[in-house]
Design an enzyme around this catalytic site. Structure first.
Site, PDB file in Angstrom:
ATOM      1  N   GLY A 133      28.371  39.157   2.958  1.00 20.45           N
ATOM      2  CA  GLY A 133      29.012  38.959   4.242  1.00 20.45           C
ATOM      3  C   GLY A 133      29.152  37.486   4.577  1.00 20.45           C
ATOM      4  N   GLY A 163      40.223  43.139   4.288  1.00 24.48           N
ATOM      5  CA  GLY A 163      38.885  42.788   3.829  1.00 24.48           C
ATOM      6  C   GLY A 163      38.219  43.954   3.129  1.00 24.48           C
ATOM      7  N   ASP A 169      35.164  44.603   2.952  1.00 22.68           N
ATOM      8  CA  ASP A 169      34.117  45.162   3.802  1.00 22.68           C
ATOM      9  C   ASP A 169      34.683  46.207   4.753  1.00 22.68           C
ATOM     10  OD1 ASP A 169      35.539  43.111   5.086  1.00 22.68           O
ATOM     11  OD2 ASP A 169      33.819  42.466   6.291  1.00 22.68           O
ATOM     12  N   ARG A 170      35.857  45.922   5.314  1.00 20.21           N
ATOM     13  CA  ARG A 170      36.491  46.876   6.219  1.00 20.21           C
ATOM     14  C   ARG A 170      36.907  48.146   5.472  1.00 20.21           C
ATOM     15  NH1 ARG A 170      41.280  43.976   9.119  1.00 20.21           N
ATOM     16  NH2 ARG A 170      41.310  45.956  10.287  1.00 20.21           N
ATOM     17  N   THR A 199      29.885  39.140  12.115  1.00 15.73           N
ATOM     18  CA  THR A 199      30.344  37.803  12.483  1.00 15.73           C
ATOM     19  C   THR A 199      31.687  37.892  13.191  1.00 15.73           C
ATOM     20  OG1 THR A 199      29.191  36.875  10.575  1.00 15.73           O
ATOM     21  CG2 THR A 199      30.860  35.497  11.621  1.00 15.73           C
TER      22      THR A 199
END
Length: 268
Positions: free
Chosen positions: A20, A114, A116-117, A139
């Site tokens: 991250g 992203g 992560d998304r 973040t």
């Protein structure tokens, strides 16, 4: 004292690492079962080399003893990252596999989404069902949604809670630099001192924004599931339940959504 993986559980261990913006997020799986999770700071190249040599899992700041792996136990590191410089470093780690968007079975993704998304959306949808809207309170605070056909509908990105505090503290001449951990109670809307005024402005606006996105999403997908994850998720869900209980009670809190997504990719 060393902590070892129990011998009866060492059939197919593997590591999930989500790099991250602020921290490294780790999970140890035994087959498809989650064994443990922890966070660390970003590591240097020499730290990564040492972990590979000693076959040791990086120590969580809250742990008293690290987990050591058997020297003869091969273990795969499943890697996802939103920090290119860290991605490059971790690609020197032996037996790693880098997850890219084309491995995530969400339809209609755009190439700059992203990872992560994408993984959190996949993990949430596979665990709790589609349609799904994921709020990731890290973040950055992001919204990412998919319909019942597992097709991306879209989302939004804005500065997260901590980043908003930091921006005011660093980009103004007299406002204090506040930390998320300093929030100990729900602030009054109309504050009588500067720190509470900052808390009020950011928190009430953020909560109202989250509610607005959820309300709009539920107009499109009335039966959709809602999930929240990320470092500030517990604080935000607590305040959402206080401010908008009819919305807050619908949201699933799960800080392992990305890991569930990585597991889906690993066992496709």
């Amino acid at each position: 004292m060393k902590q070892n993986i129990p011998p009866q559980q060492t059939n197919n261990p593997w590591l999930a690492l989500m790099v991250g913006n602020s921290r490294l997020h780790w999970a140890l799986f035994i087959d498809q079962a989650l064994h443990s999770t922890w966070d660390t700071q970003h590591l240097s190249e020499s730290d990564i080399e040492q972990l590979a040599k000693t076959n040791t899992l990086p120590l969580s700041p809250s742990s008293s003893s690290p987990i050591f792996l058997s020297p003869n136990l091969p273990i795969t590191l499943l890697l996802a990252s939103v920090v290119p410089s860290q991605t490059q470093l971790w690609q020197t780690y032996p037996n790693h596999c880098l997850i890219t968007l084309n491995q995530v079975p969400i339809l209609g993704m755009y190439h700059t989404l992203g990872i992560d998304r994408a993984l959190a959306l996949l993990g949430a949808g596979k665990t709790y069902g589609f349609p799904m809207l994921v709020i990731d309170a890290g973040t950055a605070l992001t919204f990412t949604g998919a319909d019942s056909n597992q097709r991306l509908i879209g989302g939004a990105i804005l500065p997260g809670l901590g980043l908003q505090f930091t921006s005011l503290g660093q980009k103004t001449g007299q406002l204090p630099l506040l930390k998320t951990r300093e929030i100990i109670e729900f602030p009054p809307r109309f504050a009588m001192n500067t720190p509470q005024a900052i808390h009020s402005g950011i928190i009430y606006t953020l909560l109202s924004g989250i509610k607005d996105f959820i309300d709009n999403w539920l107009l499109l997908f009335p039966n959709s599931k809602l999930a929240i994850t990320g470092g500030d998720s517990e604080l935000l869900i607590t305040y959402l339940k206080q401010q908008f209980p009819e919305i807050g009670e619908k949201i699933i809190l799960d800080n392992n959504l990305i890991f569930w997504g990585m597991r889906e990719v690993n066992f496709v």
